[in-house]
Design an enzyme around this catalytic site. Structure first.
Site, PDB file in Angstrom:
ATOM      1  N   GLY A  12       0.865  -1.444   0.097  1.00 25.67           N
ATOM      2  CA  GLY A  12      -0.003  -0.152  -0.195  1.00 25.67           C
ATOM      3  C   GLY A  12       0.910   1.322   0.047  1.00 25.67           C
ATOM      4  N   ASN A  14       1.914   2.882  -2.510  1.00 28.98           N
ATOM      5  CA  ASN A  14       1.194   4.070  -3.434  1.00 28.98           C
ATOM      6  C   ASN A  14      -0.169   4.513  -2.969  1.00 28.98           C
ATOM      7  OD1 ASN A  14       2.600   4.060  -6.135  1.00 28.98           O
ATOM      8  ND2 ASN A  14       2.700   1.973  -5.844  1.00 28.98           N
ATOM      9  N   ARG A  66     -14.575 -17.621 -10.214  1.00 32.14           N
ATOM     10  CA  ARG A  66     -13.990 -16.152 -10.753  1.00 32.14           C
ATOM     11  C   ARG A  66     -15.406 -15.438 -10.818  1.00 32.14           C
ATOM     12  NH1 ARG A  66     -10.019 -12.999 -10.170  1.00 32.14           N
ATOM     13  NH2 ARG A  66      -8.681 -15.157  -9.720  1.00 32.14           N
ATOM     14  N   ASN A 108      -4.143   3.160 -13.379  1.00 33.08           N
ATOM     15  CA  ASN A 108      -3.350   1.982 -13.113  1.00 33.08           C
ATOM     16  C   ASN A 108      -1.872   2.386 -12.996  1.00 33.08           C
ATOM     17  OD1 ASN A 108      -2.608  -0.913 -12.179  1.00 33.08           O
ATOM     18  ND2 ASN A 108      -1.743  -0.817 -14.191  1.00 33.08           N
ATOM     19  N   HIS A 110       1.710   1.426 -13.237  1.00 28.60           N
ATOM     20  CA  HIS A 110       2.543  -0.021 -13.618  1.00 28.60           C
ATOM     21  C   HIS A 110       4.112   0.688 -13.634  1.00 28.60           C
ATOM     22  CE1 HIS A 110       3.845  -3.572 -15.605  1.00 28.60           C
ATOM     23  NE2 HIS A 110       4.579  -2.789 -16.435  1.00 28.60           N
ATOM     24  N   ASP A 151      -2.305  -3.446 -19.267  1.00 32.72           N
ATOM     25  CA  ASP A 151      -1.429  -2.472 -19.391  1.00 32.72           C
ATOM     26  C   ASP A 151      -1.252  -1.748 -20.862  1.00 32.72           C
ATOM     27  OD1 ASP A 151       1.115  -4.400 -17.730  1.00 32.72           O
ATOM     28  OD2 ASP A 151      -0.606  -2.973 -16.973  1.00 32.72           O
ATOM     29  N   GLU A 181       6.619   6.275  -9.072  1.00 27.67           N
ATOM     30  CA  GLU A 181       5.247   5.961  -8.845  1.00 27.67           C
ATOM     31  C   GLU A 181       4.713   6.877  -7.759  1.00 27.67           C
ATOM     32  OE1 GLU A 181       4.834   1.769  -7.910  1.00 27.67           O
ATOM     33  OE2 GLU A 181       6.622   1.364  -8.783  1.00 27.67           O
TER      34      GLU A 181
HETATM   35  C1  GRF Z   1       4.793  -1.945  -6.745  1.00 25.46           C
HETATM   36  O1  GRF Z   1       5.991  -2.655  -7.254  1.00 25.46           O
HETATM   37  C2  GRF Z   1       4.195  -1.175  -7.768  1.00 25.46           C
HETATM   38  O2  GRF Z   1       4.704  -0.837  -8.904  1.00 25.46           O
HETATM   39  C3  GRF Z   1       2.972  -2.112  -8.316  1.00 25.46           C
HETATM   40  O3  GRF Z   1       2.643  -2.947  -6.855  1.00 25.46           O
HETATM   41  C4  GRF Z   1       3.915  -2.854  -6.241  1.00 25.46           C
HETATM   42  C5  GRF Z   1       3.219  -2.667  -4.747  1.00 25.46           C
HETATM   43  O4  GRF Z   1       2.839  -1.462  -4.772  1.00 25.46           O
HETATM   44  N1  GRF Z   1       1.970  -1.616  -8.972  1.00 25.46           N
HETATM   45  P1  GRF Z   1       2.310  -0.994  -3.091  1.00 25.46           P
HETATM   46  O5  GRF Z   1       3.451  -0.680  -2.025  1.00 25.46           O
HETATM   47  O6  GRF Z   1       1.349  -1.860  -2.587  1.00 25.46           O
HETATM   48  O7  GRF Z   1       1.527   0.185  -3.685  1.00 25.46           O
END
Ligand code: GRF
Length: 211
Positions: A12, A14, A66, A108, A110, A151, A181
């Site tokens: 988490g 991000n 699913r 998203n 990436h 992506d 990021e």
């Molecule tokens: C990171 O490598 C990010 O680039 C990818 O998910 C991974 C974990 O991200 N999108 P976070 O710390 O959970 O945000």
């Protein structure tokens, strides 16, 4: 007010960049209304709790198949009535129904400069392992809208990061997170919240004139 739902799977960081961005005023006119994780052990859920944000786990393990999981995930997003869905380290294939309902309203992050090192199988450390194996001198991160592909949606922002001698996948991942990021995801959400982003003929146009 831009209401955003954030989907997470892991640490988490991000999500934390978004929480901090809102609290510091770097992301204007935005409220995180829900955090959804597919992983009940995701530290991202703890970050949401500490920030007082509604959070829940929708785990594939809790459903017979699913299709039932997909329905529950769509329901969990819809209930929050978000204007925008942010995939922040979310390691789940997004149900086509969600993509259709939220066309150009899912973004998203990436950890590469798309179209390099992306698509099926490129996530987390695997992205950085591939970049090091290829010997690129520059990598980075990309924020993009999510479409039916993997992506492949319209790119909103990118930020380059230099690869350094001696980098391991773990060291490179950390640098890409810190230098790219955690910078462009909040910036992208701020642009969207400020009404500066639109998709024209499959490409993102950013209105730099708006105050
Ligand atoms: C990171 O490598 C990010 O680039 C990818 O998910 C991974 C974990 O991200 N999108 P976070 O710390 O959970 O945000």
């Amino acid at each position: 007010m831009l209401k955003i739902a954030v989907c997470v799977s892991g640490g988490g960081t991000n999500l934390q960049a978004l929480i901090d961005g809102v609290n510091k005023g770097l992301i204007a006119n935005t409220r995180i209304v829900r955090v959804i994780s597919n992983n009940r052990n995701a530290y991202a859920l703890e970050r949401a709790a500490q920030a007082g944000i509604d959070a829940l786990c929708v785990s594939p393990r809790d459903f017979d198949d699913r299709e039932q999981f997909n329905k529950a995930l769509v329901r969990a997003v819809d209930e929050a009535e978000p204007d925008l869905v942010v995939l922040a380290g979310f390691l789940v294939v997004i149900p086509p129904e969600l993509i259709r309902k939220y066309e150009n309203r899912i973004v998203n992050i990436h950890p590469s400069l798309i179209p390099s090192f992306c698509g099926t199988g490129y996530y987390g450390l695997k992205v950085h392992e591939a970049a090091l194996a290829r010997g690129v001198k520059v990598t980075g991160a990309t924020v993009h809208f999510v479409d039916e592909g993997t992506d492949t949606g319209p790119i909103i922002m990118q930020k380059p990061v230099a690869v350094q001698a001696g980098d391991t996948p773990e060291i490179l991942q950390r640098r890409v997170m810190e230098e790219a990021e955690w910078v462009i995801l909040p910036q992208s959400i701020n642009l969207i919240a400020s009404g500066k982003v639109q998709v024209v003929d499959g490409h993102v146009e950013i209105d730099s004139r708006k105050g």
